[in-house]
Each structure stands twice: as C-alpha cells, then as structure tokens.
Enzyme design. Sequence first.
Site, PDB file in Angstrom:
ATOM      1  N   LYS A 225       0.860  -1.186   0.000  1.00 54.80           N
ATOM      2  CA  LYS A 225       0.000   0.000   0.000  1.00 54.80           C
ATOM      3  C   LYS A 225       0.893   1.232   0.000  1.00 54.80           C
ATOM      4  O   LYS A 225       1.719   1.410   0.890  1.00 54.80           O
ATOM      5  CB  LYS A 225      -0.914  -0.014   1.221  1.00 54.80           C
ATOM      6  CG  LYS A 225      -1.785   1.234   1.308  1.00 54.80           C
ATOM      7  CD  LYS A 225      -2.825   1.114   2.402  1.00 54.80           C
ATOM      8  CE  LYS A 225      -3.613   2.393   2.523  1.00 54.80           C
ATOM      9  NZ  LYS A 225      -4.633   2.297   3.579  1.00 54.80           N
ATOM     10  N   ARG A 235     -10.760   9.824   2.046  1.00 55.00           N
ATOM     11  CA  ARG A 235     -10.607  10.473   3.352  1.00 55.00           C
ATOM     12  C   ARG A 235     -11.736  11.474   3.585  1.00 55.00           C
ATOM     13  O   ARG A 235     -12.154  11.688   4.717  1.00 55.00           O
ATOM     14  CB  ARG A 235      -9.223  11.109   3.466  1.00 55.00           C
ATOM     15  CG  ARG A 235      -8.124  10.035   3.508  1.00 55.00           C
ATOM     16  CD  ARG A 235      -6.725  10.615   3.617  1.00 55.00           C
ATOM     17  NE  ARG A 235      -5.713   9.575   3.355  1.00 55.00           N
ATOM     18  CZ  ARG A 235      -4.431   9.820   3.131  1.00 55.00           C
ATOM     19  NH1 ARG A 235      -3.980  11.074   3.158  1.00 55.00           N
ATOM     20  NH2 ARG A 235      -3.588   8.834   2.902  1.00 55.00           N
ATOM     21  N   LYS A 248       1.411  10.196   5.579  1.00 58.27           N
ATOM     22  CA  LYS A 248       1.556   8.793   5.988  1.00 58.27           C
ATOM     23  C   LYS A 248       2.840   8.168   5.440  1.00 58.27           C
ATOM     24  O   LYS A 248       2.953   6.948   5.314  1.00 58.27           O
ATOM     25  CB  LYS A 248       0.315   8.007   5.540  1.00 58.27           C
ATOM     26  CG  LYS A 248      -1.001   8.558   6.133  1.00 58.27           C
ATOM     27  CD  LYS A 248      -2.189   7.623   5.914  1.00 58.27           C
ATOM     28  CE  LYS A 248      -3.445   8.195   6.572  1.00 58.27           C
ATOM     29  NZ  LYS A 248      -4.615   7.259   6.474  1.00 58.27           N
ATOM     30  N   GLU A 264       7.420  -6.655   1.150  1.00 59.37           N
ATOM     31  CA  GLU A 264       6.204  -6.480   1.965  1.00 59.37           C
ATOM     32  C   GLU A 264       5.253  -7.666   1.783  1.00 59.37           C
ATOM     33  O   GLU A 264       4.733  -8.223   2.744  1.00 59.37           O
ATOM     34  CB  GLU A 264       5.469  -5.188   1.567  1.00 59.37           C
ATOM     35  CG  GLU A 264       6.104  -3.896   2.073  1.00 59.37           C
ATOM     36  CD  GLU A 264       5.794  -3.638   3.549  1.00 59.37           C
ATOM     37  OE1 GLU A 264       5.129  -4.478   4.185  1.00 59.37           O
ATOM     38  OE2 GLU A 264       6.239  -2.592   4.066  1.00 59.37           O
ATOM     39  N   LYS A 279      -2.259  -1.485  -3.788  1.00 57.50           N
ATOM     40  CA  LYS A 279      -3.093  -0.290  -3.756  1.00 57.50           C
ATOM     41  C   LYS A 279      -2.224   0.948  -3.872  1.00 57.50           C
ATOM     42  O   LYS A 279      -1.213   1.017  -3.175  1.00 57.50           O
ATOM     43  CB  LYS A 279      -3.849  -0.281  -2.422  1.00 57.50           C
ATOM     44  CG  LYS A 279      -4.807   0.856  -2.274  1.00 57.50           C
ATOM     45  CD  LYS A 279      -5.472   0.767  -0.932  1.00 57.50           C
ATOM     46  CE  LYS A 279      -6.286   2.019  -0.767  1.00 57.50           C
ATOM     47  NZ  LYS A 279      -6.554   2.320   0.592  1.00 57.50           N
ATOM     48  N   SER A 305     -10.378   5.625  -4.520  1.00 60.78           N
ATOM     49  CA  SER A 305     -11.336   6.724  -4.637  1.00 60.78           C
ATOM     50  C   SER A 305     -10.879   7.761  -5.657  1.00 60.78           C
ATOM     51  O   SER A 305     -11.682   8.292  -6.415  1.00 60.78           O
ATOM     52  CB  SER A 305     -11.519   7.362  -3.264  1.00 60.78           C
ATOM     53  OG  SER A 305     -10.269   7.775  -2.731  1.00 60.78           O
ATOM     54  N   TYR A 344     -15.431   1.006  -6.545  1.00 59.47           N
ATOM     55  CA  TYR A 344     -16.693   1.711  -6.298  1.00 59.47           C
ATOM     56  C   TYR A 344     -17.644   1.545  -7.484  1.00 59.47           C
ATOM     57  O   TYR A 344     -18.812   1.906  -7.392  1.00 59.47           O
ATOM     58  CB  TYR A 344     -16.417   3.195  -6.006  1.00 59.47           C
ATOM     59  CG  TYR A 344     -15.498   3.355  -4.809  1.00 59.47           C
ATOM     60  CD1 TYR A 344     -15.991   3.253  -3.514  1.00 59.47           C
ATOM     61  CD2 TYR A 344     -14.118   3.537  -4.974  1.00 59.47           C
ATOM     62  CE1 TYR A 344     -15.143   3.354  -2.413  1.00 59.47           C
ATOM     63  CE2 TYR A 344     -13.266   3.633  -3.890  1.00 59.47           C
ATOM     64  CZ  TYR A 344     -13.786   3.542  -2.613  1.00 59.47           C
ATOM     65  OH  TYR A 344     -12.948   3.624  -1.524  1.00 59.47           O
TER      66      TYR A 344
END
Length: 357
Positions: A225, A235, A248, A264, A279, A305, A344
Amino acid sequence: MSSPREKTVALRTERIKRARGKTPATPEPGFPATRLRRNRRSDWSRRLVRETTLSADDLIWPIFVIEGKNQRSQVASMPGVERLSIDLAVKAAETAAELKLPAVALFPYTDPSLRDEEASEALNPNNLVCRAVRAIKGEVGDIGVICDVALDPYTSHGHDGLLIEGEVDNDRTVEVLVRQALNQAEAGCDILAPSDMMDGRIGAIREALETNGFTNTQLLAYAAKYASAFYGPFRDAVGSGAMLRGDKLTYQMDPANAEEALREVGQDIAEGADMVMVKPGLPYLDIVRRVKDAFHVPTFVYQTSGEYAMIVAAAERGWIDRERVILESLMAFKRAGADAILTYFAIEAAQLLSEGR
Ligand code: PBG
C-alpha cells in the site's frame, strides 16, 4: 532450406519453450503468413481468442456506513457514491448479492466526537462497523463481509496508528490493531483487511485469531500500500482527511519502490495472509503483475477513490465514455494478474456485465 513442415514443428517447439519461460519471445513467421488482424475480424473470433475475462465474481464493493435510519449522504468528491445508514447498507448488500458480487467492504464514518488519540472506539463491540457487520451477516444470504483493520477512522489525528511523541508507533499500534481485529472477528466479519502498513501486524493478528478460536477468519493484507495522493476522496468519505496531521510517508510505501513491494508481500504471506492486495490500482499495475508472478497467491487490487473520481469527472464532462472506461479499467486489472478488484464501480460493472457488455 527446411520444409514447411519442419518450420511448423520448429515454430511450435519455440512456442512451447517460450510458454515455459525458457527463451525470450521469438519472431513469428512474419507478414503475410502472420496477419494478426485475422483473429480480430468478428466478435465471435475475438471472444474465441480472448485471454482475460471479467465477471461479477471478480468484484468487491466498498460501502461507506453512517449512523441513523434511512440516511444517505453524498460524498462530494465521489459523485454517485453515498454513505449509507446500516438499514440501507443491508439493502445495498442484498443488491450486491443478487448481482453475484462475492463480497462487500465496509468503511465507517465515525462521529468526530467519538474520535480520540487512542482510537478507543475501534475497540467498542457496538461501534458502527460492528453493528453493520452483524446486520449484513444476519440478514443477507451468500455474501462475504470485509473490514479494514486500521485506526484512521477512529483517531483524532487521522493516522492509522497511535502517535507517540509525534511518531506513529509501530509496536504499540499493533497491540491495538490486534484488539480491533478480534473485535471485528467477534462481530462476524469474514475477512479482516489490515490497511495500516505497520510491520508485523499480520503475524500478530493471525496468532490472536488462532488462539481465540477464529481459525477460519481470512486475512486480506493491504501488503503493498503506497503513500498515494489517490486516497483523497476516500478520506473525505470517512471524514479523516480534514483531521490528518502531516502525511503517511513513514508507514505507507514510497511510490518510487517496486522491489520493496515484493518484500512487503513476502512478509505478509509468511505471517499468515490468505490474500494480498496492491493499492492504488491503475498506476501500480506493474506491481500487481510482479506480485502475482512472484508469489502465485490470491492477489487483489484496489481501484481507489481518486481513480474513481477521475473517471467519473472526465465522463461527466463528456470527455470519455464512462461505461467503456469502467470495463476497460477493470479488465486491465485482470490482465495484470489480479484475482479480485475492490471498486466503487462494482454494482454498475456487474450490471453492465449481466447485460452482456
Ligand atoms: C485506511 C484506508 C484508506 C483507504 C482504504 N483504507 C485511506 C488511507 O490509507 O489513507 C483508501 C481507499 C480509497 O482511496 O479508495 N487506512
């Protein structure tokens, strides 16, 4: 000169070797013996040679959940996406099940008054997402429910972990994530999806699940990610954007890195992940392909998104064909090696596919 027959045999041998990955691609006989357009002339022929398929079975629908009854609220930066109260989320999950979507992913909008430094609401057995899980599992037939494991819907600073002296503390965060995971498993969540990017959390959560009798709870690790600008509208949807202090970058991955993504993913599999995720989606198809080729495990991808917003915005202006771009983007994920896609567009795409598109 070799005979045509020998040439055919040589070519076939070459193809077989190439399929085994032993030699790089070799030249085909060349034009006009090879005319690649022959196979494309008609719909039946294109269907016959199609390498990748897309179906409702590949799609997971993220749903934003809010408090109340019969409540829906638009997400401004995601036209067409609404936050739903639990009763409406149940109806939405029913629609998803009817369209044969295998699973929904739930994301709670937590009231700001319930957010604090410790993310204590994440541990409340009656928090919004736990109630939503119970309602959907209780009322809807054959559908899987996925919950994020991460603290950002619950922290007053918008980070996925605990801030200790201004830093997101890995090990203290993992302790809370384990408790959050157990809380959601207890509510009946089928698939826990840690999206926090702390080190060691998959192993810690897996061990806690095993020792607490949740041996069948699946783990979908947001393994690779990235610290991406494509999460902005999400968000907004969960109300963590305005609260986020800083960025982040100390836990999500650097978009410049690909080798690290494999490390990872390798760690998360070794620690007990059942599925892994990359992602964002379209800008990271190279990562999807590399992960799939390296590990051969169920590999999911998140059409985020921001990717949704870009497609919708361009389509609203008449600059692209909405339906065709949706299906093309989803097919691209499959072609890159994804086994499932969080999108979505899941409902709309499943409808289009059921119409034979
Ligand atoms: C929370 C989380 C995020 C997304 C899924 N889970 C946002 C973030 O990490 O900041 C992004 C989803 C999207 O953009 O559609 N940890």
